[in-house]
Design an enzyme around this catalytic site. Structure first.
Site, PDB file in Angstrom:
ATOM      1  N   MET A  30      58.822 -20.602   0.070  1.00 44.28           N
ATOM      2  CA  MET A  30      57.647 -19.819   0.473  1.00 44.28           C
ATOM      3  C   MET A  30      56.918 -20.535   1.612  1.00 44.28           C
ATOM      4  SD  MET A  30      56.263 -17.903  -2.878  1.00 44.28           S
ATOM      5  CE  MET A  30      55.265 -19.204  -3.510  1.00 44.28           C
ATOM      6  N   LEU A  33      56.262 -26.323   4.077  1.00 42.06           N
ATOM      7  CA  LEU A  33      57.346 -27.207   3.635  1.00 42.06           C
ATOM      8  C   LEU A  33      56.933 -28.674   3.598  1.00 42.06           C
ATOM      9  CD1 LEU A  33      60.284 -25.567   5.638  1.00 42.06           C
ATOM     10  CD2 LEU A  33      59.407 -24.998   3.356  1.00 42.06           C
ATOM     11  N   HIS A  37      61.156 -29.800  -0.131  1.00 42.99           N
ATOM     12  CA  HIS A  37      61.975 -28.720   0.417  1.00 42.99           C
ATOM     13  C   HIS A  37      63.093 -29.296   1.299  1.00 42.99           C
ATOM     14  CE1 HIS A  37      57.997 -26.576  -0.082  1.00 42.99           C
ATOM     15  NE2 HIS A  37      58.807 -25.757  -0.718  1.00 42.99           N
ATOM     16  N   GLN A  61      55.186 -12.271  -7.017  1.00 39.53           N
ATOM     17  CA  GLN A  61      55.145 -13.337  -8.019  1.00 39.53           C
ATOM     18  C   GLN A  61      53.752 -13.952  -8.179  1.00 39.53           C
ATOM     19  OE1 GLN A  61      58.186 -15.634  -5.671  1.00 39.53           O
ATOM     20  NE2 GLN A  61      57.058 -17.408  -6.396  1.00 39.53           N
ATOM     21  N   GLY A 149      64.649 -26.523  -6.397  1.00 40.31           N
ATOM     22  CA  GLY A 149      64.119 -27.788  -6.899  1.00 40.31           C
ATOM     23  C   GLY A 149      63.969 -27.746  -8.412  1.00 40.31           C
ATOM     24  N   LYS A 151      61.690 -29.297 -10.000  1.00 43.28           N
ATOM     25  CA  LYS A 151      60.268 -29.336 -10.396  1.00 43.28           C
ATOM     26  C   LYS A 151      59.893 -28.038 -11.105  1.00 43.28           C
ATOM     27  CE  LYS A 151      56.568 -28.742  -7.652  1.00 43.28           C
ATOM     28  NZ  LYS A 151      55.704 -27.768  -8.333  1.00 43.28           N
ATOM     29  N   ASP A 152      60.426 -26.922 -10.581  1.00 48.29           N
ATOM     30  CA  ASP A 152      60.189 -25.626 -11.214  1.00 48.29           C
ATOM     31  C   ASP A 152      61.314 -25.394 -12.227  1.00 48.29           C
ATOM     32  OD1 ASP A 152      57.852 -24.723  -9.584  1.00 48.29           O
ATOM     33  OD2 ASP A 152      59.299 -25.029  -7.981  1.00 48.29           O
ATOM     34  N   GLN A 155      61.663 -21.903 -13.632  1.00 43.71           N
ATOM     35  CA  GLN A 155      62.157 -20.999 -12.582  1.00 43.71           C
ATOM     36  C   GLN A 155      63.666 -21.160 -12.397  1.00 43.71           C
ATOM     37  OE1 GLN A 155      60.280 -20.103  -8.630  1.00 43.71           O
ATOM     38  NE2 GLN A 155      61.667 -21.660  -7.882  1.00 43.71           N
ATOM     39  N   SER A 188      53.362 -27.875  -2.638  1.00 44.50           N
ATOM     40  CA  SER A 188      52.432 -27.313  -1.642  1.00 44.50           C
ATOM     41  C   SER A 188      51.015 -27.343  -2.187  1.00 44.50           C
ATOM     42  CB  SER A 188      52.813 -25.874  -1.321  1.00 44.50           C
ATOM     43  OG  SER A 188      54.109 -25.852  -0.792  1.00 44.50           O
TER      44      SER A 188
END
Ligand code: PAF
Length: 283
Positions: A30, A33, A37, A61, A149, A151-152, A155, A188
């Protein structure tokens, strides 16, 4: 690096690349960066002839009370960063290009098994938005593989399940979370924090590591541990969202027999909702 704004133009470009037998790697983002990323781009470059990245702030989302309008847009910097790091094509469509029939009536993709707990409980509809846009981006780019990633964590689990359930011919690759020198996961949303808050934010990962130590030391009262971790975060200035000790496979509450665990956590710090996780195996 070429920047492409329209689906038809991207398809034309990729058709020739595919016909030449080249392998296409895809890094959806998204924008705004950071090094996290870029580590995804580097991973994609290891395995692909051509790396396509996308920048699309997906309205589907974001919840009504979330930060869609304020989501940082830094396209020029992002383009430079992608170019400097070897990305070949950037796809950055408008909302109209992605959702030409308007929002609210578009076809959606649901992954019910994994979408309504953890972050999905705090952000209803979020993973429906993610699964829908990622399915659409896969249809547009038709990559051999896509990189996300870790981290999510939830997701990534939703995207893996969606890809398997819909038999999409895309390999999903997860890349470990990039962290700063104090352990804070790069995000981010860290950009919303001042220096003092950035220091406090490191307590999120520190708390996950503390929990892991307790579990490895033999404590299996997971509910009490979750409560203690939430309390510890609150004492440091966070507002509580959740800390869950789960099985890695289904992201369900872990029991004493589970060996492969992941601790998932989210907490609000000032203006930023931060998430992080720690996966590990017992034995
Ligand atoms: O992780 C993100 O940046 C987004 O959720 C994604 C996967 C690009 C979908 O919009």
């Amino acid at each position: 690096m070429e920047t492409i704004y329209e689906i038809a133009a991207l398809r034309d470009e990729l058709k020739n690349i595919r016909m030449a037998g080249k392998k296409i790697g895809f890094v959806p983002t998204m924008g705004n960066l950071h090094e996290g990323h870029i580590s995804l781009v580097h991973e994609a470059l290891k395995q692909a002839d051509i790396v396509v990245s996308s920048i699309f702030v997906n309205p589907l989302q974001f919840g009504a009370n979330e930060d869609l309008d304020n989501y940082p847009k830094t396209l020029e910097n992002d383009q430079q960063l992608l170019e400097d790091n070897g990305c070949h094509i950037l796809f950055t469509p408008s909302v109209k290009e992605m959702y030409p029939n308007g929002q609210g009536i578009e076809t959606i993709v649901e992954v019910p098994a994994l979408s309504n707990t953890h972050c999905g409980a705090s952000r209803p509809g979020h993973f429906r938005g993610v699964a829908t846009v990622v399915t659409k981006l896969f249809g547009i780019v038709q990559p051999d593989f896509a990189v996300f990633g870790m981290k999510d964590f939830q997701q990534l689990a939703v995207i893996r399940r969606m890809t398997a359930d819909l038999s999409l011919p895309v390999e999903i690759i997860g890349v470990p979370t990039a962290r700063n020198s104090k352990g804070l996961a790069l995000s981010s949303r860290n950009g919303y924090l001042d220096n003092e808050q950035l220091d406090i934010a490191t307590q999120l990962f520190a708390t996950l590591n503390w929990l892991k130590e307790q579990i490895e030391g033999g404590d299996s009262d997971y509910s009490a541990l979750e409560e203690a971790a939430n309390k510890r975060l609150e004492d440091n200035g966070f507002s509580r969202d959740y800390v869950h000790i789960c099985s890695q496979s289904e992201l369900l509450p872990a029991n004493e027999n589970d060996q492969d665990l992941v601790i998932l956590a989210a907490a609000q710090l000032g203006p930023a909702r931060l998430i992080d996780n720690l996966a590990f195996s017992l034995s």
